[in-house]
Design a protein around this motif. Structure first.
Motif, PDB file in Angstrom:
ATOM      1  N   GLU A  17     128.147   8.685  70.562  1.00 49.18           N
ATOM      2  CA  GLU A  17     128.622   9.634  71.776  1.00 49.18           C
ATOM      3  C   GLU A  17     127.635  10.603  72.280  1.00 49.18           C
ATOM      4  O   GLU A  17     127.232  10.825  73.494  1.00 49.18           O
ATOM      5  CB  GLU A  17     130.500  10.335  71.316  1.00 49.18           C
ATOM      6  N   MET A  18     126.988  10.871  71.005  1.00 48.85           N
ATOM      7  CA  MET A  18     125.849  12.220  71.636  1.00 48.85           C
ATOM      8  C   MET A  18     124.775  11.728  72.219  1.00 48.85           C
ATOM      9  O   MET A  18     123.985  11.689  73.269  1.00 48.85           O
ATOM     10  CB  MET A  18     125.175  12.780  69.752  1.00 48.85           C
ATOM     11  N   VAL A  19     124.427  10.471  71.956  1.00 48.10           N
ATOM     12  CA  VAL A  19     122.970   9.415  71.791  1.00 48.10           C
ATOM     13  C   VAL A  19     123.425   8.895  73.636  1.00 48.10           C
ATOM     14  O   VAL A  19     122.608   9.197  74.378  1.00 48.10           O
ATOM     15  CB  VAL A  19     123.290   8.446  70.994  1.00 48.10           C
ATOM     16  N   GLU A  20     124.911   8.906  73.214  1.00 50.55           N
ATOM     17  CA  GLU A  20     124.899   8.445  75.280  1.00 50.55           C
ATOM     18  C   GLU A  20     125.231   9.547  76.276  1.00 50.55           C
ATOM     19  O   GLU A  20     124.541   9.474  77.520  1.00 50.55           O
ATOM     20  CB  GLU A  20     126.787   8.167  75.254  1.00 50.55           C
ATOM     21  N   LYS A  21     125.770  10.675  75.328  1.00 50.63           N
ATOM     22  CA  LYS A  21     125.609  12.222  76.760  1.00 50.63           C
ATOM     23  C   LYS A  21     124.177  12.571  77.268  1.00 50.63           C
ATOM     24  O   LYS A  21     123.531  12.814  78.064  1.00 50.63           O
ATOM     25  CB  LYS A  21     126.544  12.687  75.907  1.00 50.63           C
TER      26      LYS A  21
ATOM     27  N   CYS B  57     116.551  20.464  71.208  1.00 51.99           N
ATOM     28  CA  CYS B  57     117.491  20.762  71.463  1.00 51.99           C
ATOM     29  C   CYS B  57     118.017  21.625  72.375  1.00 51.99           C
ATOM     30  O   CYS B  57     119.657  22.505  72.601  1.00 51.99           O
ATOM     31  CB  CYS B  57     116.804  21.781  70.227  1.00 51.99           C
ATOM     32  N   LYS B  58     117.219  21.550  72.841  1.00 54.66           N
ATOM     33  CA  LYS B  58     117.554  22.180  74.242  1.00 54.66           C
ATOM     34  C   LYS B  58     118.399  21.056  75.647  1.00 54.66           C
ATOM     35  O   LYS B  58     119.901  21.574  76.144  1.00 54.66           O
ATOM     36  CB  LYS B  58     116.168  22.674  75.342  1.00 54.66           C
ATOM     37  N   ALA B  59     118.212  20.111  74.911  1.00 48.97           N
ATOM     38  CA  ALA B  59     118.798  18.745  76.266  1.00 48.97           C
ATOM     39  C   ALA B  59     120.586  19.411  75.192  1.00 48.97           C
ATOM     40  O   ALA B  59     121.840  19.195  75.989  1.00 48.97           O
ATOM     41  CB  ALA B  59     118.824  17.722  76.120  1.00 48.97           C
ATOM     42  N   ILE B  60     120.490  18.976  73.647  1.00 48.18           N
ATOM     43  CA  ILE B  60     121.887  19.446  72.977  1.00 48.18           C
ATOM     44  C   ILE B  60     122.709  20.668  73.942  1.00 48.18           C
ATOM     45  O   ILE B  60     123.930  20.708  73.664  1.00 48.18           O
ATOM     46  CB  ILE B  60     121.572  19.063  72.101  1.00 48.18           C
ATOM     47  N   ILE B  61     121.833  21.497  73.750  1.00 51.07           N
ATOM     48  CA  ILE B  61     122.504  22.905  74.076  1.00 51.07           C
ATOM     49  C   ILE B  61     123.128  22.875  75.910  1.00 51.07           C
ATOM     50  O   ILE B  61     124.366  23.250  76.212  1.00 51.07           O
ATOM     51  CB  ILE B  61     121.697  23.843  74.253  1.00 51.07           C
ATOM     52  N   GLU B  62     122.483  22.311  77.141  1.00 51.60           N
ATOM     53  CA  GLU B  62     123.007  21.668  78.371  1.00 51.60           C
ATOM     54  C   GLU B  62     123.978  20.894  78.140  1.00 51.60           C
ATOM     55  O   GLU B  62     124.700  21.263  79.332  1.00 51.60           O
ATOM     56  CB  GLU B  62     121.489  21.356  79.404  1.00 51.60           C
ATOM     57  N   VAL B  63     123.463  20.072  77.193  1.00 51.08           N
ATOM     58  CA  VAL B  63     125.295  19.006  77.546  1.00 51.08           C
ATOM     59  C   VAL B  63     126.420  19.127  77.021  1.00 51.08           C
ATOM     60  O   VAL B  63     127.641  19.117  77.652  1.00 51.08           O
ATOM     61  CB  VAL B  63     124.330  17.402  77.212  1.00 51.08           C
ATOM     62  N   PHE B  64     126.492  20.258  75.704  1.00 54.44           N
ATOM     63  CA  PHE B  64     127.432  20.388  74.435  1.00 54.44           C
ATOM     64  C   PHE B  64     127.696  21.915  75.018  1.00 54.44           C
ATOM     65  O   PHE B  64     128.603  22.484  74.369  1.00 54.44           O
ATOM     66  CB  PHE B  64     127.499  19.803  73.121  1.00 54.44           C
TER      67      PHE B  64
END
Length: 173
Positions: free
Chosen positions: A8-12, A69-76
């Motif tokens: 799910e994380m990979v998809e997002k 890390c930036k993408a994880i913060i932005e998405v979640f």
């Protein structure tokens, strides 16, 4: 972490992290970047150790790790961090502390940590903290169910404590 959660994380994250194929190279898979980043965050392994675990050059890891890390913060961010804005939301937080822990009128569990670092060039004493080393401050507030309500990272270690509380009060309404 379950396989379903990882997928799910990979998809997002794919729209934010996927690179184009060029005649020079194939891009790294988003799943590989995410796995290496999560391993780094969970264990603190060095880039050379990650290099051998994931068969990716350390110089490449140091480039994609901040991007992931930036993408994880932005998405979640909105899914994971939700600082209460209204009086009713704060009352729900207090009620959870009261019912779960018998800790009445509590609006959050607050803690912080000085993250040691090398002195930045031309920083003077901005990052030099009262403990005698250079740092940045990590501060977080959690509710009674261990969910983060607020997180702040990056305040200079030498900043007065009131600066972090000001950030908290300004961000949470």
């Amino acid at each position: 972490m379950t396989l379903d959660l990882f997928q799910e994380m990979v998809e997002k994250l794919t729209p934010h992290l996927m690179k184009q194929t060029t005649f020079m190279r194939e891009p790294l898979e988003v799943g590989l970047k995410l796995a290496a980043t999560l391993r780094f965050l969970a264990t603190g392994n060095s880039y050379p150790r990650l290099q051998y675990s994931f068969r990716v050059e350390a110089s490449t890891i140091c480039k994609f790790l901040p991007e992931v890390c930036k993408a994880i913060i932005e998405v979640f961010r909105d899914e994971v961090l939700s600082c209460p804005k209204t009086e009713e939301e704060w009352k729900e937080v207090a009620e959870l502390f009261s019912s779960r822990w018998s800790y009445h009128n509590c609006l959050g569990a607050l803690d912080g940590k000085h993250i040691a670092m090398k002195k930045p060039p031309k920083a003077g004493s901005l990052c030099y903290n009262y403990k005698g080393f250079h740092s940045i401050v990590l501060m977080a507030v959690a509710d009674a169910g261990y969910k983060f309500l607020y997180v702040d990272v990056g305040t200079e270690g030498g900043a007065p404590l009131s600066q972090s509380f000001c950030l908290l009060s300004c961000s949470c309404g």
